[in-house]
Scaffold this motif. Sequence first.
Motif, PDB file in Angstrom:
ATOM      1  N   TYR A   1       2.228   1.495  -3.836  1.00 10.89           N
ATOM      2  CA  TYR A   1       1.408   1.813  -4.927  1.00 10.89           C
ATOM      3  C   TYR A   1       0.041   2.778  -4.662  1.00 10.89           C
ATOM      4  CZ  TYR A   1       3.269  -1.980  -7.073  1.00 10.89           C
ATOM      5  OH  TYR A   1       4.229  -2.846  -7.785  1.00 10.89           O
ATOM      6  N   GLN A   2      -0.513   2.899  -3.403  1.00 10.97           N
ATOM      7  CA  GLN A   2      -1.334   3.720  -2.956  1.00 10.97           C
ATOM      8  C   GLN A   2      -2.585   3.939  -3.862  1.00 10.97           C
ATOM      9  OE1 GLN A   2       0.303   7.441  -1.675  1.00 10.97           O
ATOM     10  NE2 GLN A   2       1.482   6.381  -0.006  1.00 10.97           N
ATOM     11  N   THR A   3      -3.226   2.994  -4.328  1.00  9.51           N
ATOM     12  CA  THR A   3      -4.348   2.708  -5.278  1.00  9.51           C
ATOM     13  C   THR A   3      -5.425   2.266  -4.422  1.00  9.51           C
ATOM     14  OG1 THR A   3      -3.792   0.762  -6.157  1.00  9.51           O
ATOM     15  CG2 THR A   3      -3.099   2.543  -7.058  1.00  9.51           C
ATOM     16  N   LYS A   4      -6.779   1.972  -4.840  1.00  4.69           N
ATOM     17  CA  LYS A   4      -8.080   1.623  -4.461  1.00  4.69           C
ATOM     18  C   LYS A   4      -7.641  -0.061  -4.132  1.00  4.69           C
ATOM     19  CE  LYS A   4     -11.486   4.681  -4.824  1.00  4.69           C
ATOM     20  NZ  LYS A   4     -12.904   4.931  -5.127  1.00  4.69           N
ATOM     21  N   LEU A   5      -7.025  -0.460  -5.327  1.00  8.27           N
ATOM     22  CA  LEU A   5      -7.056  -1.948  -5.235  1.00  8.27           C
ATOM     23  C   LEU A   5      -5.708  -2.421  -4.373  1.00  8.27           C
ATOM     24  CD1 LEU A   5      -7.542  -4.405  -6.852  1.00  8.27           C
ATOM     25  CD2 LEU A   5      -5.550  -4.072  -8.588  1.00  8.27           C
ATOM     26  N   ALA A   6      -4.750  -1.604  -4.103  1.00  2.00           N
ATOM     27  CA  ALA A   6      -3.790  -1.876  -3.082  1.00  2.00           C
ATOM     28  C   ALA A   6      -4.376  -1.970  -1.896  1.00  2.00           C
ATOM     29  CB  ALA A   6      -2.785  -0.863  -3.363  1.00  2.00           C
ATOM     30  N   LEU A   7      -5.364  -0.943  -1.386  1.00  2.06           N
ATOM     31  CA  LEU A   7      -6.015  -0.766  -0.260  1.00  2.06           C
ATOM     32  C   LEU A   7      -6.716  -1.942   0.057  1.00  2.06           C
ATOM     33  CD1 LEU A   7      -6.640   0.853   2.104  1.00  2.06           C
ATOM     34  CD2 LEU A   7      -8.625   1.795   0.863  1.00  2.06           C
ATOM     35  N   TYR A   8      -7.410  -2.581  -0.858  1.00  2.00           N
ATOM     36  CA  TYR A   8      -8.386  -3.604  -0.723  1.00  2.00           C
ATOM     37  C   TYR A   8      -7.410  -4.843  -0.556  1.00  2.00           C
ATOM     38  CZ  TYR A   8     -12.003  -0.768  -2.611  1.00  2.00           C
ATOM     39  OH  TYR A   8     -12.859   0.242  -2.849  1.00  2.00           O
TER      40      TYR A   8
ATOM     41  N   TYR B   1       0.833  -1.275  -0.002  1.00  5.17           N
ATOM     42  CA  TYR B   1      -0.164   0.095   0.066  1.00  5.17           C
ATOM     43  C   TYR B   1       0.942   1.300   0.144  1.00  5.17           C
ATOM     44  CZ  TYR B   1      -3.506   3.409   0.715  1.00  5.17           C
ATOM     45  OH  TYR B   1      -4.168   4.623   0.672  1.00  5.17           O
TER      46      TYR B   1
END
Length: 97
Positions: free
Chosen positions: A58-65, A55
Amino acid sequence: MVIIPIIIVLSLAMYLLYKVQILRLGEDPLKQVYTNSKARIALGLFMVSVSMNVYIVYQTKLALYITIVFIILGGAQFIYGYKTTRFYGKQLKERNS
């Protein structure tokens, strides 16, 4: 953020060390289960630290999930390993006394 890669490497090394140690213990199932529970703690710490690192990078929504899923799974491994380590640690103390 040097601390997270250090935790990743150390927890992976400890996990592999405990898994190899299980093979060396031989026929004692109590010590094998105790060592396997310590390996679970290392695996849980590894999963949590890798997910946090993903996370941060990358700090994306996919990485968050993905991070949330791995933190839940890693936390479950860590908690289960901690509880079984305490239980079987007491069993080993009683047996050795």
